[in-house]
Design a protein around this motif. Structure first.
Motif, PDB file in Angstrom:
ATOM      1  N   THR A  74       0.857  -1.186   0.000  1.00  0.00           N
ATOM      2  CA  THR A  74       0.000   0.000   0.000  1.00  0.00           C
ATOM      3  C   THR A  74       0.890   1.231   0.000  1.00  0.00           C
ATOM      4  O   THR A  74       1.769   1.368   0.849  1.00  0.00           O
ATOM      5  CB  THR A  74      -0.910   0.022   1.241  1.00  0.00           C
ATOM      6  OG1 THR A  74      -1.715  -1.158   1.260  1.00  0.00           O
ATOM      7  CG2 THR A  74      -1.813   1.244   1.224  1.00  0.00           C
ATOM      8  N   ARG A  89       0.973   5.523  -0.332  1.00  0.00           N
ATOM      9  CA  ARG A  89       0.256   6.806  -0.319  1.00  0.00           C
ATOM     10  C   ARG A  89       1.269   7.922  -0.560  1.00  0.00           C
ATOM     11  O   ARG A  89       2.274   8.013   0.153  1.00  0.00           O
ATOM     12  CB  ARG A  89      -0.453   7.022   1.021  1.00  0.00           C
ATOM     13  CG  ARG A  89      -1.518   5.971   1.325  1.00  0.00           C
ATOM     14  CD  ARG A  89      -2.126   6.182   2.705  1.00  0.00           C
ATOM     15  NE  ARG A  89      -3.140   5.182   3.022  1.00  0.00           N
ATOM     16  CZ  ARG A  89      -2.867   3.986   3.519  1.00  0.00           C
ATOM     17  NH1 ARG A  89      -1.608   3.651   3.760  1.00  0.00           N
ATOM     18  NH2 ARG A  89      -3.842   3.129   3.766  1.00  0.00           N
ATOM     19  N   ARG A 143      -1.396  -1.263  -4.353  1.00  0.00           N
ATOM     20  CA  ARG A 143      -2.372  -0.174  -4.427  1.00  0.00           C
ATOM     21  C   ARG A 143      -1.644   1.142  -4.160  1.00  0.00           C
ATOM     22  O   ARG A 143      -1.003   1.299  -3.106  1.00  0.00           O
ATOM     23  CB  ARG A 143      -3.486  -0.364  -3.397  1.00  0.00           C
ATOM     24  CG  ARG A 143      -4.212  -1.712  -3.493  1.00  0.00           C
ATOM     25  CD  ARG A 143      -4.979  -1.855  -4.783  1.00  0.00           C
ATOM     26  NE  ARG A 143      -5.642  -3.134  -4.908  1.00  0.00           N
ATOM     27  CZ  ARG A 143      -6.952  -3.311  -4.763  1.00  0.00           C
ATOM     28  NH1 ARG A 143      -7.724  -2.278  -4.435  1.00  0.00           N
ATOM     29  NH2 ARG A 143      -7.478  -4.513  -4.925  1.00  0.00           N
ATOM     30  N   SER A 179      -2.079   5.341  -4.014  1.00  0.00           N
ATOM     31  CA  SER A 179      -3.001   6.466  -3.923  1.00  0.00           C
ATOM     32  C   SER A 179      -2.207   7.765  -4.009  1.00  0.00           C
ATOM     33  O   SER A 179      -1.316   8.005  -3.187  1.00  0.00           O
ATOM     34  CB  SER A 179      -3.786   6.405  -2.604  1.00  0.00           C
ATOM     35  OG  SER A 179      -4.620   7.533  -2.455  1.00  0.00           O
ATOM     36  N   ARG A 223      -2.898  -1.160  -9.063  1.00  0.00           N
ATOM     37  CA  ARG A 223      -3.980  -0.182  -9.191  1.00  0.00           C
ATOM     38  C   ARG A 223      -3.466   1.160  -8.692  1.00  0.00           C
ATOM     39  O   ARG A 223      -2.907   1.244  -7.587  1.00  0.00           O
ATOM     40  CB  ARG A 223      -5.208  -0.595  -8.389  1.00  0.00           C
ATOM     41  CG  ARG A 223      -6.380   0.408  -8.491  1.00  0.00           C
ATOM     42  CD  ARG A 223      -7.589  -0.071  -7.707  1.00  0.00           C
ATOM     43  NE  ARG A 223      -8.658   0.906  -7.671  1.00  0.00           N
ATOM     44  CZ  ARG A 223      -9.621   1.019  -8.584  1.00  0.00           C
ATOM     45  NH1 ARG A 223      -9.632   0.197  -9.621  1.00  0.00           N
ATOM     46  NH2 ARG A 223     -10.564   1.933  -8.477  1.00  0.00           N
ATOM     47  N   GLU A 270      -4.581   5.221  -8.152  1.00  0.00           N
ATOM     48  CA  GLU A 270      -5.631   6.236  -8.109  1.00  0.00           C
ATOM     49  C   GLU A 270      -4.987   7.596  -7.921  1.00  0.00           C
ATOM     50  O   GLU A 270      -4.050   7.746  -7.122  1.00  0.00           O
ATOM     51  CB  GLU A 270      -6.607   5.965  -6.967  1.00  0.00           C
ATOM     52  CG  GLU A 270      -7.392   4.671  -7.113  1.00  0.00           C
ATOM     53  CD  GLU A 270      -8.408   4.495  -6.001  1.00  0.00           C
ATOM     54  OE1 GLU A 270      -8.429   5.333  -5.068  1.00  0.00           O
ATOM     55  OE2 GLU A 270      -9.177   3.524  -6.055  1.00  0.00           O
ATOM     56  N   ASP A 278      -5.947  11.483  -6.935  1.00  0.00           N
ATOM     57  CA  ASP A 278      -6.959  12.373  -6.383  1.00  0.00           C
ATOM     58  C   ASP A 278      -8.318  11.673  -6.299  1.00  0.00           C
ATOM     59  O   ASP A 278      -9.357  12.255  -6.606  1.00  0.00           O
ATOM     60  CB  ASP A 278      -7.060  13.639  -7.237  1.00  0.00           C
ATOM     61  CG  ASP A 278      -7.656  14.815  -6.466  1.00  0.00           C
ATOM     62  OD1 ASP A 278      -7.731  14.729  -5.224  1.00  0.00           O
ATOM     63  OD2 ASP A 278      -8.060  15.809  -7.104  1.00  0.00           O
ATOM     64  N   GLY A 279      -8.287  10.391  -5.902  1.00  0.00           N
ATOM     65  CA  GLY A 279      -9.515   9.633  -5.696  1.00  0.00           C
ATOM     66  C   GLY A 279     -10.092   8.979  -6.930  1.00  0.00           C
ATOM     67  O   GLY A 279     -11.096   8.263  -6.836  1.00  0.00           O
ATOM     68  N   PRO A 308      -9.481   6.366 -10.312  1.00  0.00           N
ATOM     69  CA  PRO A 308      -8.569   5.362 -10.861  1.00  0.00           C
ATOM     70  C   PRO A 308      -8.001   5.812 -12.205  1.00  0.00           C
ATOM     71  O   PRO A 308      -8.740   6.278 -13.079  1.00  0.00           O
ATOM     72  CB  PRO A 308      -9.456   4.124 -11.020  1.00  0.00           C
ATOM     73  CG  PRO A 308     -10.840   4.647 -11.113  1.00  0.00           C
ATOM     74  CD  PRO A 308     -10.887   5.890 -10.283  1.00  0.00           C
TER      75      PRO A 308
END
Length: 284
Positions: free
Chosen positions: A106, A108, A135, A137, A167, A169, A171-172, A174
């Protein structure tokens, strides 16, 4: 085996970046490192945001082995920059009871921050059963450079089962979601890997814009824009790891070129051992 490692960085308020959390979980070992020539283009790209901090992930033992569940959490604080690499390739090995191994990552990246992530090649050894789920973000104004390399077995062997999903994303929303399944029926057919031994990609996401890729990477590669003009993805197949790295290095030079220089001229500097065709295929 279950292991969890955490890395968090933050802007230091002086144009640089510092490490706030560096927590290893054996066999996932995180270490601060010095600048590396191999990562110089990626580091220069990240430095457009802030002076980056450099961290490498190294394996403290053979992992992942069937039955292992490894987790890695990475956070780049607002306004900071991180160059994250790996010391060596990751060899996926079967376990003693045929269980599946798993790696969950994950990531961020905070507002206005940058992450250049250059993991080592992943080698799917014969008999392995593994799944990787990544993932990412990206907050508003965040930037990402991510290279992936996968080798289908060691020399002369068929690979085991491997599923990789990425995956991203922004700014929210995908902007990229792709899964590669190796060892499943048809995985080496013309619609997936076409008998190649290696596959990889380079993804560059930057809300300020990414230089246009020339598209002359050969018949088994394709440069594709991300939705909304947020970046570019170059996906490629190759006969071996060396050819794959040459191709991705050329894409890295193109997609991180300063605005005043522009991308490489493919006619003046053709890639070694690449076909002359200018019509990239989407066979992956």
């Amino acid at each position: 085996m279950h292991a969890h490692a955490t890395l968090a960085t933050e802007a230091d308020g002086r144009g640089g970046t510092r490490v706030g959390v560096l927590r290893s979980g054996w066999p996932l070992l995180l270490r601060r490192t010095l600048p590396s020539p191999d990562a110089a283009p990626a580091a220069a790209w990240a430095a457009r945001t802030a002076d980056p901090v450099r961290v490498h992930l190294t394996a403290g033992g053979a992992a992942p082995v069937g039955g292992d569940h490894l987790r890695l959490d990475v956070s780049v604080g607002p306004g900071g920059a991180l160059v994250l690499g790996e010391v060596s390739p990751t060899l996926l090995l079967p376990g003693p009871r045929g269980e599946r191994s798993r790696l969950d990552v994950t990531v961020r990246v905070g507002a206005g921050a940058a992450l250049a992530w250059l993991p080592g090649p992943v080698i799917a050894a014969r008999g392995c059963r593994h799944r990787t789920d990544v993932r990412v973000s990206l907050a508003a104004g965040a930037r990402l450079l991510l290279r992936e390399e996968t080798l289908f077995g060691r020399h002369g062997e068929r690979p085991g089962e491997l599923r990789q999903r990425l995956r991203v994303e922004a700014d929210g929303r995908p902007v990229h979601d792709q899964e590669l399944a190796v060892g499943a029926p048809g995985w080496d057919g013309p619609a997936v890997t076409a008998g190649h031994r290696a596959a990889g990609s380079l993804l560059v996401a930057d809300p300020a814009g990414v230089p246009a890729a020339p598209g002359a990477y050969g018949r088994d590669a394709a440069a594709m824009p991300l939705p909304g003009g947020t970046g570019v993805l170059v996906g490629a197949l190759a006969p071996d790891s060396a050819a794959l790295r040459r191709l991705l290095d050329a894409a890295l030079a193109d997609l991180t070129a300063p605005a005043d220089r522009g991308p490489r001229d493919p006619a003046a500097a053709p890639l070694p051992d690449q076909p002359s065709s200018r019509s990239p295929s989407t066979s992956r």
